[in-house]
Scaffold this active site. Structure first.
Site, PDB file in Angstrom:
ATOM      1  N   ALA A  19       3.962   0.344   0.968  1.00 56.16           N
ATOM      2  CA  ALA A  19       4.257  -0.333   0.338  1.00 56.16           C
ATOM      3  C   ALA A  19       2.846  -0.383  -0.596  1.00 56.16           C
ATOM      4  O   ALA A  19       3.039  -0.946  -1.854  1.00 56.16           O
ATOM      5  CB  ALA A  19       4.449  -1.882   0.757  1.00 56.16           C
ATOM      6  N   GLY A  22       1.590   6.197  -1.441  1.00 56.60           N
ATOM      7  CA  GLY A  22       2.349   7.214  -0.801  1.00 56.60           C
ATOM      8  C   GLY A  22       1.723   8.597  -0.548  1.00 56.60           C
ATOM      9  O   GLY A  22       0.598   8.711  -1.248  1.00 56.60           O
ATOM     10  N   ARG A  23       2.122   9.472   0.164  1.00 56.21           N
ATOM     11  CA  ARG A  23       1.474  10.799   0.165  1.00 56.21           C
ATOM     12  C   ARG A  23       2.512  11.739   0.497  1.00 56.21           C
ATOM     13  O   ARG A  23       3.537  11.691   1.025  1.00 56.21           O
ATOM     14  CB  ARG A  23       0.465  10.689   1.321  1.00 56.21           C
ATOM     15  CG  ARG A  23       0.861  10.548   2.721  1.00 56.21           C
ATOM     16  CD  ARG A  23       0.733   8.797   3.007  1.00 56.21           C
ATOM     17  NE  ARG A  23       0.997   8.463   4.226  1.00 56.21           N
ATOM     18  CZ  ARG A  23       0.204   8.210   5.238  1.00 56.21           C
ATOM     19  NH1 ARG A  23      -1.008   8.636   5.112  1.00 56.21           N
ATOM     20  NH2 ARG A  23       0.617   7.768   6.244  1.00 56.21           N
ATOM     21  N   HIS A 261      13.485   5.041   7.677  1.00 57.42           N
ATOM     22  CA  HIS A 261      12.704   3.785   7.710  1.00 57.42           C
ATOM     23  C   HIS A 261      11.265   4.291   8.491  1.00 57.42           C
ATOM     24  O   HIS A 261      11.501   4.817   9.275  1.00 57.42           O
ATOM     25  CB  HIS A 261      13.277   2.619   8.717  1.00 57.42           C
ATOM     26  CG  HIS A 261      12.513   1.476   8.523  1.00 57.42           C
ATOM     27  ND1 HIS A 261      12.731   0.455   9.486  1.00 57.42           N
ATOM     28  CD2 HIS A 261      11.688   0.985   8.044  1.00 57.42           C
ATOM     29  CE1 HIS A 261      12.002  -0.536   9.393  1.00 57.42           C
ATOM     30  NE2 HIS A 261      10.990  -0.215   8.375  1.00 57.42           N
ATOM     31  N   ASP A 262      10.243   3.932   7.680  1.00 57.15           N
ATOM     32  CA  ASP A 262       9.144   4.515   8.147  1.00 57.15           C
ATOM     33  C   ASP A 262       8.677   4.196   9.435  1.00 57.15           C
ATOM     34  O   ASP A 262       7.950   4.937  10.406  1.00 57.15           O
ATOM     35  CB  ASP A 262       7.842   4.170   7.295  1.00 57.15           C
ATOM     36  CG  ASP A 262       7.834   2.699   6.917  1.00 57.15           C
ATOM     37  OD1 ASP A 262       8.319   1.746   7.647  1.00 57.15           O
ATOM     38  OD2 ASP A 262       7.027   2.124   6.094  1.00 57.15           O
ATOM     39  N   THR A 263       8.968   3.077  10.047  1.00 54.81           N
ATOM     40  CA  THR A 263       8.750   2.501  11.391  1.00 54.81           C
ATOM     41  C   THR A 263       9.692   3.430  12.316  1.00 54.81           C
ATOM     42  O   THR A 263       8.925   3.790  13.460  1.00 54.81           O
ATOM     43  CB  THR A 263       9.239   1.036  11.577  1.00 54.81           C
ATOM     44  OG1 THR A 263       8.457   0.337  10.569  1.00 54.81           O
ATOM     45  CG2 THR A 263       8.727   0.681  12.925  1.00 54.81           C
ATOM     46  N   THR A 284       0.416  -2.374   6.563  1.00 57.32           N
ATOM     47  CA  THR A 284       0.796  -3.614   5.769  1.00 57.32           C
ATOM     48  C   THR A 284       1.317  -4.629   6.489  1.00 57.32           C
ATOM     49  O   THR A 284       0.972  -5.720   6.336  1.00 57.32           O
ATOM     50  CB  THR A 284       1.497  -3.077   4.566  1.00 57.32           C
ATOM     51  OG1 THR A 284       0.835  -1.974   3.718  1.00 57.32           O
ATOM     52  CG2 THR A 284       1.600  -4.257   3.577  1.00 57.32           C
ATOM     53  N   ASN A 321       8.827  -8.151  13.053  1.00 59.98           N
ATOM     54  CA  ASN A 321       8.084  -8.044  12.135  1.00 59.98           C
ATOM     55  C   ASN A 321       6.719  -9.079  12.147  1.00 59.98           C
ATOM     56  O   ASN A 321       7.286 -10.293  12.064  1.00 59.98           O
ATOM     57  CB  ASN A 321       8.560  -8.084  10.380  1.00 59.98           C
ATOM     58  CG  ASN A 321       9.328  -6.879  10.335  1.00 59.98           C
ATOM     59  OD1 ASN A 321      10.116  -6.479  11.356  1.00 59.98           O
ATOM     60  ND2 ASN A 321       9.228  -6.498   9.108  1.00 59.98           N
TER      61      ASN A 321
END
Length: 504
Positions: A19, A22-23, A261-263, A284, A321
């Site tokens: 959020a 990025g990389r 989804h990053d998680t 975040t 969350n």
């Protein structure tokens, strides 16, 4: 991180979008160990549509979101940065064969005949509350939970699309693509929805893991807006010839569906000490929960606001969350932009050291309070919370930081205790992965408040999980490798730090 300079090692590129940044990270398997190399890092800054002298203008967000007409993602700029990173990846690793993309959840782009319609809204945009009213006027919250299994968050995709529908903006679109699927579409020309991220929309059945067409009908949303589903590990397609030319890559490079989804990708890289471990993907946001085989859809789970999101290999991410390092990063941003010279020059490591020395005698605050969601002056909002509750607020930046970390650790502890009770299991270890695993004070406070050992690391869990799923698809590890097998690679490849509870 940069374990090898031999370009022949690297066959895979993970695009990991958060959020705030990025990389692009290259990866490859060498002697049973995952090797990684950072090739690009870039900011991801939202845009606020602000009112100025009677006219609207686009401005980089700075200050409270309350002054904004709308909050958006600068998706074209983000995609340009992704392409620059992939170009560098292809330059360094001519043998590149696969790209995987993960990002935050729920947000999307609207397309018409393959072209983007407007800019994607940011999930922190204030319009989402109206969406909750619209959806719940047609489908009760209890029924919605039985169907999608999701924790109630005002910004879930289902609520955002309800607003788009009411305003008529959705009528302009013929397809909805979540952020990682949108970027994959631009790379390949093929549109799909990867399952783990699709499960965060509120429009996927928690039992069948298919689009809930009946729910779409009840909400007045067109069925054909949503693309076909793919499981993580499937191939989306090869990059287009035009993309290959832009990146300087071979057109045979494919885009692989990872846990987008990053998680979901981060959980792949959790080196679980046992099946009775909880995880905290700390960034975040803090995603706190358990990896299960089946969803928990009880009334108690609904009341506790737990979510059942899809994980890689048909697992369930039973989690909640919890506000995360957003509180700390926004506080730092406020201090560094202020007029106080001492606060402006203070670096995070110094503040953490000072916070550790604070004799803590404050009550913890509630990180879930809605006032902490928008960007802005977080220290003042924290002070406001304490004042409203008849408590003395923290005064110095070190005290604010200590209150933030103690409050997060307490939120983690209560969430793990609740997950344990709801799932009917005993949690004996807590794993912290992601950026928060580097915060020694937060990890120690988490061990103290959970009364359980904390194992911290790896830091780059999301990129690691992304790369490992690609590696399995590309045959760099056994094609039938289980999650346990992939986690064994994590254990061989990355050190962890253990924190034991300390009672005071």
């Amino acid at each position: 991180m940069d374990h090898s300079n031999d370009s022949r090692t690297f066959k895979l590129a993970a695009v990991d979008l958060g959020a705030t940044s990025g990389r692009v990270i290259l990866g490859g398997i060498e002697d049973g160990v995952l090797r990684m190399k950072h090739v690009a890092r870039f900011p991801n800054t939202p845009l606020a549509l602000l009112e100025a002298t009677g006219e609207t203008r686009i401005s980089v967000l700075d200050g409270d979101a309350g002054s904004a007409e709308g909050l958006y993602w600068n998706i074209q700029s983000l995609y340009a940065a992704v392409q620059d990173g992939l170009r560098e990846a292809a330059r360094f690793a001519p043998g590149l064969t696969s790209i995987g993309i993960d990002s935050w959840a729920v947000d999307y782009g609207l397309l018409r005949k393959g072209r983007l319609v407007g800019s994607p809204h940011h999930y922190r945009d204030e319009r989402t509350a109206r969406g909750v009213e619209l959806v719940h006027s047609r489908v009760a919250a209890t029924e919605l939970y039985e169907r999608n299994g999701l924790q109630h968050l005002d910004f879930n995709t289902v609520f955002q699309l309800a607003v788009e529908s009411e305003t008529g903006f959705l009528d302009l679109a013929d397809e909805v693509l979540l952020i990682p699927d949108l970027l994959a579409y631009w790379l390949t020309g093929r549109s799909y929805a990867e399952m783990t991220n699709a499960s965060t929309t509120g429009l996927l059945s928690v039992t069948t893991r298919a689009w809930d067409t009946e729910l779409l009908d009840e909400l007045g949303l067109k069925r054909d807006l949503l693309p076909p589903l793919l499981r993580s590990g499937e191939v989306i397609g090869h990059i287009t010839d035009a993309t290959a030319r832009r990146l300087g890559a071979d057109h045979s490079v494919q885009v692989t569906a990872v846990g987008s989804h990053d998680t979901a990708s981060a959980v792949v890289a959790v080196p679980f000490a046992s099946k009775r471990s909880a995880y905290i993907s700390s960034g975040t946001w803090s995603l706190v929960g358990l990896e299960l085989d089946e969803p928990v859809l009880s009334g108690a789970a609904l009341e506790a606001n737990f979510t059942n999101e899809g994980g890689v290999d048909d697992t369930v991410r039973f989690l909640k969350n919890v506000s995360g390092l957003w509180l700390l990063s926004e506080s730092m941003r406020h201090w560094q932009a202020g007029s106080n010279d001492a606060q402006r020059s203070a670096d995070l490591q110094t503040l953490l050291a000072d916070a550790a020395a604070v004799k803590f005698h404050y009550e913890v605050f509630d990180p879930a309070d809605a006032r902490f969601v928008p960007p802005g002056d977080m220290p003042s909002r924290i002070a406001e919370w304490y004042t409203e509750h008849g408590l003395r607020p923290p005064e110095s930046p070190a005290e604010v930081v200590r209150c933030i970390l103690e409050s997060l650790a307490e939120a983690y502890a209560s969430t793990i205790d609740a997950a344990e009770a709801l799932a009917g299991m005993t949690v004996d270890t807590v794993h912290v992965v992601g950026g928060g695993s580097q915060n020694a004070l937060l990890c120690q406070l988490t061990a103290n408040r959970t009364s359980r050992p904390v194992i911290a690391g790896p830091v780059e869990a999301t990129a690691i999980g992304n790369l490992l799923i690609q590696a399995r698809t590309m045959g760099l590890v056994e094609e039938d490798a289980s999650l346990s097998d992939l986690r064994e690679i994590v254990r061989r490849s990355f050190p962890v730090t253990k924190y034991l509870p300390v009672t005071t």
